[in-house]
Write a protein that holds these residues in place. Structure first.
Motif: not given
Length: 103
Positions: A5-6, A41-45, A87-88
Motif C-alpha cells: 500500500p502507498i 485517487h489517480l494513484y490509488d493503484f 487496472m484491476l
C-alpha cells in the motif's frame, strides 16, 4: 510482483539534481518529492514502468507510471492511465516475468 500500500509519507523524486532522481523516496526533512497519496485517487493503484530506470539520466523523465484515469480521460504528464476495471484486470495478470511494452 511486489505489492504494497502507498503510505502518506511515500513520494517520488523528480529533482534531476538529486541522487534519488526517478526513485521512490520517503518524505521527511531531508527528502522532498511528489507525494504519491492524492486527493483525486489517480494513484490509488500505480505500476512503476522502467522508464529512465537503468541507467537513470537526469532530466530524461521520472515518475512515469500506469495509473488510474480521470473521469474525462484528460491527458497525463507522460503516464498511461486506465479505468479502475482495466487496472484491476491488468493487475490480476501481472507476474514476475511480465513485460509491458508501450508503443
Amino acid at each position: 510482483m511486489a505489492v504494497r500500500p502507498i503510505r502518506p509519507e511515500d513520494a517520488w523524486c523528480e529533482d534531476p539534481g538529486d541522487r534519488h532522481y526517478n526513485q521512490p523516496v520517503r518524505l521527511d526533512r531531508d527528502h522532498g518529492g511528489d507525494r504519491l497519496t492524492r486527493d483525486d485517487h489517480l494513484y490509488d493503484f500505480i505500476v512503476e514502468i522502467d522508464h529512465n530506470a537503468a541507467p537513470r539520466i537526469a532530466g530524461r523523465g521520472s515518475a512515469v507510471f500506469l495509473h488510474l484515469a480521470r473521469t474525462n480521460f484528460s491527458p497525463t504528464a507522460g503516464c498511461v492511465s486506465m479505468t479502475m476495471t482495466s487496472m484491476l484486470r491488468l493487475l490480476r495478470r501481472l507476474g514476475p516475468q511480465t513485460k509491458i511494452i508501450i508503443e
